[in-house]
Scaffold this motif. Structure first.
Motif, PDB file in Angstrom:
ATOM      1  N   ASP A 346     -10.976   2.353  -2.758  1.00  0.00           N
ATOM      2  CA  ASP A 346      -9.601   2.956  -1.892  1.00  0.00           C
ATOM      3  C   ASP A 346      -9.175   1.629  -1.299  1.00  0.00           C
ATOM      4  N   PHE A 350      -5.450  -0.238  -2.424  1.00  0.00           N
ATOM      5  CA  PHE A 350      -4.149  -0.101  -1.261  1.00  0.00           C
ATOM      6  C   PHE A 350      -4.309  -1.732  -1.090  1.00  0.00           C
ATOM      7  N   SER A 379       3.003  -0.726   2.136  1.00  0.00           N
ATOM      8  CA  SER A 379       2.896   0.720   2.046  1.00  0.00           C
ATOM      9  C   SER A 379       3.887   1.500   2.913  1.00  0.00           C
ATOM     10  N   ASN A 394      -1.241  -3.294   4.844  1.00  0.00           N
ATOM     11  CA  ASN A 394      -1.676  -2.080   4.025  1.00  0.00           C
ATOM     12  C   ASN A 394      -3.058  -1.674   4.601  1.00  0.00           C
ATOM     13  N   TYR A 395      -3.729  -2.679   4.832  1.00  0.00           N
ATOM     14  CA  TYR A 395      -5.021  -2.379   5.400  1.00  0.00           C
ATOM     15  C   TYR A 395      -4.847  -1.555   6.671  1.00  0.00           C
ATOM     16  N   LEU A 398      -3.440   1.910   5.615  1.00  0.00           N
ATOM     17  CA  LEU A 398      -4.798   3.001   4.930  1.00  0.00           C
ATOM     18  C   LEU A 398      -5.834   3.340   6.244  1.00  0.00           C
ATOM     19  N   ASN A 399      -5.772   2.329   7.037  1.00  0.00           N
ATOM     20  CA  ASN A 399      -6.838   3.032   8.003  1.00  0.00           C
ATOM     21  C   ASN A 399      -6.153   3.629   9.552  1.00  0.00           C
ATOM     22  N   LEU A 500      -9.865   5.557   7.493  1.00  0.00           N
ATOM     23  CA  LEU A 500      -9.430   5.455   6.220  1.00  0.00           C
ATOM     24  C   LEU A 500      -8.870   6.758   5.723  1.00  0.00           C
ATOM     25  N   ASN A 501      -7.819   6.694   5.096  1.00  0.00           N
ATOM     26  CA  ASN A 501      -7.567   7.903   4.532  1.00  0.00           C
ATOM     27  C   ASN A 501      -6.232   7.552   3.368  1.00  0.00           C
ATOM     28  N   PRO A 502      -6.883   7.623   2.180  1.00  0.00           N
ATOM     29  CA  PRO A 502      -6.001   7.370   0.889  1.00  0.00           C
ATOM     30  C   PRO A 502      -4.859   8.256   0.702  1.00  0.00           C
ATOM     31  N   ARG A 504      -2.888   9.443   3.086  1.00  0.00           N
ATOM     32  CA  ARG A 504      -2.040   9.663   4.046  1.00  0.00           C
ATOM     33  C   ARG A 504      -0.329   9.216   3.254  1.00  0.00           C
ATOM     34  N   PRO A 513       0.250   2.590  -3.843  1.00  0.00           N
ATOM     35  CA  PRO A 513      -0.933   1.538  -4.110  1.00  0.00           C
ATOM     36  C   PRO A 513      -1.135   1.698  -5.680  1.00  0.00           C
TER      37      PRO A 513
END
Length: 923
Positions: A346, A350, A379, A394-395, A398-399, A500-502, A504, A513
């Motif tokens: 992930d 992302f 994102s 984006n990091y 994602l988190n 971390l949640n792809p 979201r 992504p």
């Protein structure tokens, strides 16, 4: 003749020497003294000493030794005659030795020249090509002589006189020995070629339905060990392969059962077989047959022969789609079993889905403002200045880290010369500011970033003065991966645990992504190349370590950390079914041949479509012909190398001699398909890549109207109707007689799509035109080897989001890890794909585009004068390219305040040309 010397009466008395006698017989000196005889050889000059005194000459044998003997009293005039006689003897001996040495060297040279001439005569007698192997065998037997030294010795007139008439023979042999033998053999083969073309004219004229061209015939007659034929599109390469087999059998060079024709798929192999059978029947060789096989089928047979157990090939390993589905299954299993893998997967999608430009290099853009200034989208939908900032944002997204981008600093800093300071990122839950600086490992910004370091120091000082906390990342830190670890540790240390949640939800205006299926496809391509090149993970990691320091190595590392467990799981899945995949099949077969575990049963190996050979295929070909007396005939067109995604490596074609050590290269430059004007445009286009092999494509096919047309519609929704009307127009032309019928009485039309989705443009209700027109759909990849009267390219579009031709994501830099000599020219594969599409047409190519979305490839053709874009009524299109995004065009629109011009790519590009007053104010 014997000669004698003895002391005079006075000499004996005055020197008190005993009576003695010295005799010289040839090169032997014998002294009789006091009743004893002593002997020395004149050539051994250290064994005697002759010394002339004031009146008398003394002679000493074995001076300084226990057996020294001395005689004196020889008058000096007789001593002079003694010395003269000794020198004359030595000179004569040396001349004889020189002559013998020259004669021996001459014999070695002449023996080799006779051997060379014998080999040449045998080839001429047998009407055979003097092959590279034969030339190397002759050169290997060439004696190692110092020609310059021999010529120097011959220049001595005494030596030449001693040799007599032999002198001229030696000189002639040296001249022949020093000839450029390679050039002489080239001339010898040229004479052979000319003779064979005459003697075998009937075969060369009858082997196919039409006589072979001179280019084709020359490549057939050349029977060197390694021959590469670089064929143009529609130049009759299959005819050439079939004729090669017929010629080899007809001349008795190779038995039919020792010939194999290799193709890339079963359909192509069957076509080769059918064409060969028809040719043999045409020549009265009805009982002759040669083998036609795919590379993989041959590899499987070799493995079975070597191991006595034919391996299985699982269904999922036999085609690209099945392989991708299997990889998707493997990825899901790895994600379920390994949280670390799931996180890496992930994170790559992302954060690392896009490669970074070089440090300080030009940045791409996703959107443009009204002044044409580009920005990138995160994102969460923010517009940021660089891809590095995109990665950070984006990091964080994602988190699940709450942040604000460029929110005003808590303390006022604005003055009459400066705007309010806005740090890159702010974490409200932590009251922490975060600046990302464009600094390298030494803390230095790019050279063209004027006064940048001053700004860095000012920001650091400001935070220190105001007591606000600042966290810093740098370009070096991000590119090395170190700063992501630092950032995570900083957040955790302050009590903010990343989540971390792809899944979201991404805002509507946010950047999506990399899709999982896209990453899976990239892994599949990477795996194909890695296996084809026999690169295991440790070797790939070594290649990663060797990458330049300023490259985005961390992205490659991230990808390799994902690919390694997937590749291992793929191999485990194969082993679980006692199976192998196509790459294993080729590599294992080559290994068995190379090790001698199994012997190749072929003397002539012919490989079709060699431009799409992987390194594994090339290795197998090399192993098949690795023994002396075997022949490889490889035919292909590097301009049509379009299967990189399946493991093809164009460098196998362009570096043929590096792969196979040597090779005769022929070009088939006459095409039987496209009119000359279409050849000129398509050739110029593909040749923009300097890595392609130059060709001068010629055609005898007459043009029937324009060879290229480009039509533009206002909206993409109008493409289908425009294509429908074009096809109906062809049918109407056939009906009224303005368009001549094709080969079967109808006109054939290919609709060639860059994507399978382009099949939607095939006109419905074919009953309206199928009396005159036959319409088929193919993807461009599947169209290779096919041709039609007319070709339609339905979506010649370059769009900021969505399907484009060229596909700008076709070549990911991570593939370079598995491809030692990959094509580095920008969009090289896509450029060749477009060339393939253009050269499927016998008459004309019609391209369709949309206003403001014109393909960069089509734009390149128009800029070069190859084609003009019109509307569907034939009216010329006059447009101004948007200076902002440089992809859209400026359109006249109407708003609340009247007419204005703006970019067709709005809302992604908001560029508007400034009005005159605005221009002056900006200045």
């Amino acid at each position: 003749m014997k000669k004698e010397w003895s002391p005079s009466w006075w000499g004996r008395r005055l020197t008190k020497s005993s009576n003695w006698c010295l005799r010289m017989d040839g090169l032997k000196l014998a002294m009789t003294l006091a009743g004893s005889a002593h002997h020395v050889n004149v050539e051994e000059e250290n064994s005697y000493w002759i010394n002339a005194g004031t009146f008398w000459t003394d002679i000493t044998f074995h001076p300084g030794q226990e057996n020294e003997v001395k005689a004196d009293g020889l008058p000096n005039d007789q001593g002079a005659t003694l010395i003269q006689a000794l020198n004359a003897g030595l000179k004569e001996k040396r001349l004889r030795d020189e002559a013998k040495f020259l004669q021996r060297e001459h014999q070695k040279i002449q023996h080799w020249l006779d051997h060379k001439a014998g080999q040449e005569r045998k080839c001429a007698k047998d009407r055979r090509w003097f092959t590279h192997e034969q030339q190397q065998e002759v050169l290997a037997a060439r004696p190692n002589v110092n020609v310059a030294d021999l010529r120097k010795r011959l220049s001595n007139s005494d030596v030449a006189a001693h040799l007599g008439t032999i002198t001229n023979l030696v000189k002639a042999s040296l001249d022949a020995f020093q000839l450029d033998h390679g050039a002489a053999w080239t001339l010898l083969n040229a004479v052979h070629m000319k003779r064979e073309l005459i003697v075998c004219k009937e075969l060369l004229d009858r082997v196919e339905s039409k006589p072979l061209t001179e280019e084709q015939a020359r490549s057939v007659v050349c029977f060197d060990n390694r021959v590469q034929v670089i064929a143009s599109a529609g130049s009759g390469k299959t005819s050439t392969m079939v004729a090669k087999a017929a010629y080899a059998i007809h001349r008795g060079f190779v038995k039919p059962e020792r010939i194999v024709m290799l193709a890339f798929n079963r359909q192509a192999a069957e076509e080769l077989k059918e064409r060969a059978d028809r040719a043999f029947e045409r020549l009265g060789m009805a009982n002759v047959a040669v083998e036609a096989s795919t590379f993989h089928a041959l590899g499987l047979r070799i493995i079975g022969k070597a191991t006595k157990e034919k391996p299985d090939i699982p269904n999922w390993a036999t085609d690209a789609a099945g392989g991708v589905r299997k990889l998707a299954e493997i990825v899901d299993q790895l994600k379920d079993s390994s949280p670390a893998f799931r996180r890496q997967w992930d994170l790559f999608r992302f954060v690392f889905g896009r490669d970074l430009p070089s440090f300080g290099g030009a940045e791409p853009a996703d959107v443009w403002d009204s002044r044409g200034k580009g920005a990138l989208i995160t994102s969460r939908g923010e517009k940021v200045k660089s891809l590095e900032e995109v990665m950070v944002a984006n990091y964080l997204f994602l988190n699940g880290i709450d942040y604000k981008y460029e929110t005003p600093y808590a303390h006022r800093t604005a003055d009459e010369d400066h705007r309010q300071y806005r740090p890159d990122f702010y974490y409200p839950d932590l009251d922490l500011y975060h600046e990302h600086f464009a600094l390298d490992a030494e803390g230095v910004p790019p050279t063209h970033f004027k006064d940048y370091l001053q700004g860095v120091h000012w920001k650091r000082k400001l935070h220190a003065e105001k007591g606000t906390e600042l966290f810093e990342t740098t370009s070096y830190g991000l590119r090395s991966g170190k700063d992501f670890t630092r950032l995570e540790n900083e957040l955790i240390g302050r009590g903010l645990v990343p989540d971390l949640n792809p899944d979201r939800e991404i805002p509507k205006n946010g950047q999506k992504p990399m899709e999982s299926i896209e990453l899976i496809g990239l892994v599949r391509t990477f795996m194909s190349h890695a296996k084809s090149n026999s690169l295991r993970i440790d070797a790939l990691r070594s290649r990663l370590d060797a990458m330049p320091r300023d490259s985005f190595k961390h992205r490659h590392q991230m990808f390799l950390d994902i690919a390694a467990p997937i590749m291992a799981a793929w191999d485990s899945a194969l082993a679980a079914e006692n199976g192998i995949d196509f790459e294993d099949m080729l590599n294992q077969a080559a290994e068995y041949l190379e090790s001698g575990r199994v012997e190749s049963t072929y003397d002539l190996v012919m490989a079709d479509e060699f431009q799409d050979a992987s390194r594994a295929r090339a290795r197998l070909c090399r192993a098949l012909v690795d023994r002396p007396g075997r022949f490889l005939f490889a035919v292909g067109d590097d301009w049509q190398s379009i299967n990189r995604f399946a493991g093809a490596d164009v460098s196998v074609m362009t570096g043929f001699r590096e792969w196979f050590g040597h090779g005769q290269v022929f070009k088939l430059e006459q095409t039987f398909r496209c009119p000359q004007a279409l050849c000129d445009v398509s050739s110029a286009f593909v040749s923009q890549n300097p890595g392609q092999i130059p060709k001068n494509v010629r055609s005898m096919t007459p043009a029937q109207g324009p060879v290229l047309q480009a039509f533009q519609v206002d909206h993409k929704e109008k493409l289908a109707d425009a294509i429908d009307q074009f096809v109906l127009g062809l049918a109407e032309g056939m009906r009224e007689g303005s368009i001549s019928p094709g080969r079967d009485g109808k006109v054939s039309v290919y609709i060639l799509g860059r994507y399978n989705a382009d099949k939607q443009y095939v006109p419905s209700n074919p009953r309206r035109f199928n009396q005159w027109i036959e319409v088929s759909f193919l993807t461009i990849h599947r169209s290779k080897g096919s041709e039609a009267d007319y070709v339609i390219l339905p979506e010649m579009l370059s769009v900021l989001k969505g399907r484009s031709f060229p596909n700008t994501r076709a070549d990911d830099p991570v593939l370079a890890l598995a491809m030692p000599d990959g094509d580095s020219f920008p969009l090289g594969e896509e450029r060749r794909l477009f060339y393939v599409a253009l050269t499927r047409a016998r008459r004309m190519v019609a391209m369709f585009t949309v206003r403001g979305r014109c393909s960069t490839f089509l734009r390149e053709l128009t800029d070069g004068g190859g084609v003009a874009i019109t509307d569907t009524d034939g009216k010329s299109i006059q447009e101004q390219t948007c200076p902002g995004c440089k992809q859209g065009v400026l359109l006249l629109r109407t708003g609340p305040y009247g007419e204005f011009r703006s970019c067709s790519n709005y809302p992604l590009c908001s560029y508007k040309p400034p009005k005159q007053g605005e221009v002056q104010r900006r200045r």
